[in-house]
Design a protein around this motif. Structure first.
Motif, PDB file in Angstrom:
ATOM      1  N   TYR A 227       0.804  -1.282  -0.118  1.00 34.82           N
ATOM      2  CA  TYR A 227      -0.080  -0.143  -0.044  1.00 34.82           C
ATOM      3  C   TYR A 227       0.797   1.134  -0.125  1.00 34.82           C
ATOM      4  CZ  TYR A 227      -3.243  -3.632   1.635  1.00 34.82           C
ATOM      5  OH  TYR A 227      -4.101  -4.549   1.675  1.00 34.82           O
ATOM      6  N   THR A 228       0.490   2.236  -0.736  1.00 37.65           N
ATOM      7  CA  THR A 228       1.264   3.552  -0.787  1.00 37.65           C
ATOM      8  C   THR A 228       0.738   4.456   0.152  1.00 37.65           C
ATOM      9  OG1 THR A 228      -0.232   4.617  -2.617  1.00 37.65           O
ATOM     10  CG2 THR A 228       1.617   3.193  -3.405  1.00 37.65           C
ATOM     11  N   ALA A 229       1.808   5.466   0.451  1.00 40.15           N
ATOM     12  CA  ALA A 229       1.161   6.446   1.307  1.00 40.15           C
ATOM     13  C   ALA A 229      -0.313   7.035   1.168  1.00 40.15           C
ATOM     14  CB  ALA A 229       2.180   7.616   1.490  1.00 40.15           C
ATOM     15  N   ASP A 230      -0.601   7.327  -0.155  1.00 44.89           N
ATOM     16  CA  ASP A 230      -1.717   7.706  -0.290  1.00 44.89           C
ATOM     17  C   ASP A 230      -2.831   6.739  -0.476  1.00 44.89           C
ATOM     18  OD1 ASP A 230      -0.986   6.580  -2.645  1.00 44.89           O
ATOM     19  OD2 ASP A 230      -1.205   8.389  -3.961  1.00 44.89           O
ATOM     20  N   GLY A 231      -2.733   5.584   0.014  1.00 37.32           N
ATOM     21  CA  GLY A 231      -3.728   4.741   0.144  1.00 37.32           C
ATOM     22  C   GLY A 231      -4.050   3.848  -1.258  1.00 37.32           C
ATOM     23  N   VAL A 347     -12.485  -8.854  -1.018  1.00 37.88           N
ATOM     24  CA  VAL A 347     -11.181  -8.799  -1.251  1.00 37.88           C
ATOM     25  C   VAL A 347     -10.911  -7.190  -1.267  1.00 37.88           C
ATOM     26  CG1 VAL A 347      -9.505  -8.602  -2.898  1.00 37.88           C
ATOM     27  CG2 VAL A 347     -10.723 -10.869  -2.474  1.00 37.88           C
ATOM     28  N   PRO A 348     -11.530  -6.213  -2.179  1.00 34.46           N
ATOM     29  CA  PRO A 348     -11.285  -4.603  -2.254  1.00 34.46           C
ATOM     30  C   PRO A 348     -11.603  -4.014  -0.872  1.00 34.46           C
ATOM     31  CG  PRO A 348     -13.228  -5.300  -3.287  1.00 34.46           C
ATOM     32  CD  PRO A 348     -12.644  -6.510  -3.148  1.00 34.46           C
ATOM     33  N   VAL A 349     -12.604  -4.686  -0.058  1.00 30.89           N
ATOM     34  CA  VAL A 349     -12.690  -4.027   1.453  1.00 30.89           C
ATOM     35  C   VAL A 349     -11.656  -4.140   2.439  1.00 30.89           C
ATOM     36  CG1 VAL A 349     -14.048  -4.244   3.510  1.00 30.89           C
ATOM     37  CG2 VAL A 349     -15.297  -4.342   1.233  1.00 30.89           C
ATOM     38  N   LEU A 350     -10.871  -5.349   2.249  1.00 30.76           N
ATOM     39  CA  LEU A 350      -9.822  -5.501   3.020  1.00 30.76           C
ATOM     40  C   LEU A 350      -8.574  -4.813   2.620  1.00 30.76           C
ATOM     41  CD1 LEU A 350      -9.507  -9.178   3.531  1.00 30.76           C
ATOM     42  CD2 LEU A 350     -10.208  -7.681   5.263  1.00 30.76           C
ATOM     43  N   ASP A 351      -8.552  -4.326   1.247  1.00 29.89           N
ATOM     44  CA  ASP A 351      -7.365  -3.538   0.793  1.00 29.89           C
ATOM     45  C   ASP A 351      -7.806  -1.876   1.172  1.00 29.89           C
ATOM     46  OD1 ASP A 351      -5.786  -5.368  -0.482  1.00 29.89           O
ATOM     47  OD2 ASP A 351      -7.089  -5.388  -2.369  1.00 29.89           O
ATOM     48  N   LYS A 352      -8.970  -1.657   1.436  1.00 34.48           N
ATOM     49  CA  LYS A 352      -9.319  -0.194   1.732  1.00 34.48           C
ATOM     50  C   LYS A 352      -8.770   0.030   3.200  1.00 34.48           C
ATOM     51  CE  LYS A 352     -12.957   1.135  -1.457  1.00 34.48           C
ATOM     52  NZ  LYS A 352     -14.410   1.268  -1.696  1.00 34.48           N
ATOM     53  N   LEU A 353      -9.122  -1.199   3.936  1.00 38.99           N
ATOM     54  CA  LEU A 353      -8.703  -1.137   5.404  1.00 38.99           C
ATOM     55  C   LEU A 353      -7.204  -1.710   5.719  1.00 38.99           C
ATOM     56  CD1 LEU A 353     -11.583  -3.088   6.652  1.00 38.99           C
ATOM     57  CD2 LEU A 353     -11.445  -0.874   7.063  1.00 38.99           C
ATOM     58  N   LYS A 354      -6.449  -1.632   4.604  1.00 35.98           N
ATOM     59  CA  LYS A 354      -4.882  -2.090   4.459  1.00 35.98           C
ATOM     60  C   LYS A 354      -4.783  -3.272   5.186  1.00 35.98           C
ATOM     61  CE  LYS A 354      -3.221   2.654   3.653  1.00 35.98           C
ATOM     62  NZ  LYS A 354      -2.472   3.753   4.031  1.00 35.98           N
ATOM     63  N   ILE A 355      -5.679  -4.120   5.256  1.00 36.22           N
ATOM     64  CA  ILE A 355      -5.371  -5.800   5.964  1.00 36.22           C
ATOM     65  C   ILE A 355      -4.879  -6.659   4.612  1.00 36.22           C
ATOM     66  CG2 ILE A 355      -6.350  -7.465   6.901  1.00 36.22           C
ATOM     67  CD1 ILE A 355      -8.471  -5.718   8.057  1.00 36.22           C
ATOM     68  N   ASP A 356      -3.531  -6.825   4.851  1.00 36.91           N
ATOM     69  CA  ASP A 356      -3.051  -7.739   3.708  1.00 36.91           C
ATOM     70  C   ASP A 356      -3.197  -9.068   3.864  1.00 36.91           C
ATOM     71  OD1 ASP A 356      -1.459  -8.443   1.408  1.00 36.91           O
ATOM     72  OD2 ASP A 356       0.314  -7.570   2.305  1.00 36.91           O
ATOM     73  N   ASP A 357      -3.839  -9.494   2.815  1.00 39.32           N
ATOM     74  CA  ASP A 357      -4.247 -10.969   2.801  1.00 39.32           C
ATOM     75  C   ASP A 357      -3.600 -11.659   1.564  1.00 39.32           C
ATOM     76  OD1 ASP A 357      -5.169 -13.761   2.937  1.00 39.32           O
ATOM     77  OD2 ASP A 357      -7.337 -13.135   3.274  1.00 39.32           O
ATOM     78  N   VAL A 358      -2.480 -12.155   1.553  1.00 44.66           N
ATOM     79  CA  VAL A 358      -1.857 -12.556   0.270  1.00 44.66           C
ATOM     80  C   VAL A 358      -2.564 -13.585  -0.499  1.00 44.66           C
ATOM     81  CG1 VAL A 358       0.173 -13.872  -0.556  1.00 44.66           C
ATOM     82  CG2 VAL A 358       0.275 -12.402   1.643  1.00 44.66           C
ATOM     83  N   VAL A 359      -3.437 -14.432   0.072  1.00 47.41           N
ATOM     84  CA  VAL A 359      -3.968 -15.582  -0.564  1.00 47.41           C
ATOM     85  C   VAL A 359      -5.777 -15.198  -0.711  1.00 47.41           C
ATOM     86  CG1 VAL A 359      -2.226 -17.332  -0.365  1.00 47.41           C
ATOM     87  CG2 VAL A 359      -4.216 -17.158   1.147  1.00 47.41           C
ATOM     88  N   GLY A 360      -6.072 -14.379  -0.048  1.00 51.44           N
ATOM     89  CA  GLY A 360      -7.513 -14.057   0.093  1.00 51.44           C
ATOM     90  C   GLY A 360      -8.178 -15.098   1.107  1.00 51.44           C
ATOM     91  N   ALA A 361      -7.619 -15.516   2.184  1.00 56.56           N
ATOM     92  CA  ALA A 361      -8.161 -16.605   2.914  1.00 56.56           C
ATOM     93  C   ALA A 361      -9.265 -15.982   3.827  1.00 56.56           C
ATOM     94  CB  ALA A 361      -7.092 -17.168   4.044  1.00 56.56           C
TER      95      ALA A 361
END
Length: 443
Positions: A227-231, A347-361
């Motif tokens: 994730y970059t600094a600007d989200g 999946v995109p919800v987790l990315d918005k929260l910056k929760i990194d789940d490599v395989v989507g578990a």
């Protein structure tokens, strides 16, 4: 008249040997039927168990394909190590905690601490007190569910956790956390008494693994550069989608043992018919999850994302796992399809929260596990939507809080993450000293 009286008296006496033989034949038939049920149910556990064991290979291939090449050896090492640790810990304390019988430490909440013990060598015949299947087959089958829970965590935390701290968590998860929460339902604990229903583990196995993975992801943080600094989200493609696809098909196959074996009986025509129904429903849900994800991704993004389709199939499988027997094929299709949709949106919800789940578990096992657990009441008249949510929340809260505490303790005591240089260069070299693809060391 006297001869007639004599004959009337003698006839029943003459019939007694025949009656005794009939009773003996009935007893033998009953014993034979009991033996047959014992043998076939034990066989179900053994076959189901090695199918679920094969899911360990599925997780290994899926994770190996979805991480970068510089981290493949590390993921493979974690997978074989976590399974082996689970086997030891489940024997040592897990089985007793999960199935305490009359040996609850706290009634309905905390089981016993005795190691698992098998029958004597050369057991002949079936004593009714021994149960409906061999202890060895039951232990073997249940162990595979325990190891599966740990495999879920492995994929989420890939590429930025050190080997030994992760395995330290696996010791606690497989020896204590999973057996305790599973005992609340499958061991006859308080959730079982309340009427909670989870046929094969949408909550007890999959959501529990998802909650543990979520706790680890929050404590550990995202990968460097995710994730970059600007989200903004920086895509990090996996190394081998062929392996990821193979892993998904292996998991799909293993799921027939996962759900089918959870019938827990194979000694009657009814049991065999039900197992067949479970297989068909399981397959339908997986197929519907894959198709739903396939179509939805195309509509949302204009192109198909293979990883979303793979996870859609797995989400369909997780969704049907809480109740694979009661639904019709059409209901199974709906249940699985919704699971596939859930993945695409989560999946995109987790990315918005910056929760990194490599395989989507987390989307597959936690989010779809919630859906699968809740929707049980749609097809199972004995279940309640409210009770299902209470059960899910109770297990989720317990697993998440304890996992978060354990991960935090490990982080403070010995550390969780490798240093920045090791993470950038890859954990294969830093943690194992070897690479899966040495010809392509830049991976």
């Amino acid at each position: 008249m006297k001869p007639i009286k004599t004959l009337a008296f003698a006839a029943p006496m003459l019939a007694l040997p025949g009656l005794a033989m009939a009773q003996e034949a009935t007893a033998v038939a009953g014993e034979t039927a009991q033996h047959t049920q014992y043998i076939l149910t034990s066989l179900l556990f053994l076959v189901g168990g090695f199918l679920v064991f094969w899911m360990a290979a599925g997780f290994a291939m899926l994770e190996a394909g979805l991480v970068r090449s510089k981290n493949v050896t590390m993921q493979l090492t974690k997978n074989i190590a976590l399974f082996s640790i689970a086997a030891i810990m489940y024997w040592l304390v897990g089985y007793g905690l999960m199935y305490p019988g009359d040996s609850w430490s706290i009634a309905g909440v905390l089981g016993g601490l005795a190691p698992a013990a098998l029958e004597a060598v050369g057991l002949d015949g079936v004593d009714p007190d021994l149960g409906y299947a061999s202890v060895g087959s039951d232990f073997f089958f249940q162990l595979m569910f325990c190891a599966t829970t740990a495999s879920i965590v492995s994929g989420t935390l890939a590429e930025r956790i050190k080997l030994w701290p992760f395995l330290a968590f696996v010791v606690v998860l497989t020896g204590i956390i999973y057996p305790i929460e599973a005992s609340w339902q499958w061991g006859g604990g308080w959730l079982s008494e309340m009427g909670f229903s989870d046929f094969a583990g949408s909550t007890l196995v999959h959501a529990a693994g998802g909650f543990a993975a979520l706790a680890g992801a929050l404590v550990l943080g995202p990968r460097i550069g995710k994730y970059t600094a600007d989200g903004k989200v920086v895509p990090i493609p996996g190394s081998n989608l062929a392996l990821a696809t193979l892993g998904t098909f292996i998991l799909w196959l293993g799921w027939f043992g996962f759900n089918g074996g959870s019938q827990l009986a194979m000694g009657t025509i009814s049991d065999i018919a039900d197992i067949s129904r479970i297989f068909a429903n399981t397959n339908m849900a997986a197929a519907a999850g894959a198709v739903a994800a396939l179509v939805l991704v195309q509509l949302r993004y204009g192109k198909v994302d293979l990883t979303m389709v793979l996870n859609g199939a797995l989400a369909g499988l997780v969704s049907i796992t809480a109740e694979p027997l009661a639904p019709s094929l059409f209901q199974s299709l709906i249940i699985g399809a919704v699971g596939g949709v859930i993945v695409v949106f989560t999946v995109p919800v987790l990315d918005k929260l910056k929760i990194d789940d490599v395989v989507g578990a987390i989307p597959v096992h936690l989010a779809a596990g919630l859906w699968g657990t809740f929707i049980v009441a749609w097809t199972n008249a004995e279940a309640s939507f409210v009770t299902q949510l209470v059960g899910f929340a109770s297990i989720g809260l317990f697993v998440f809080v304890v996992s978060y505490i354990v991960f935090t303790a490990i982080k403070r005591l010995i550390g969780l993450r490798p240093d920045e240089e090791a993470e950038i260069n890859g954990l294969d070299q830093a943690e194992t000293g070897m690479e899966a693809y040495p010809e392509f060391s830049l991976g």
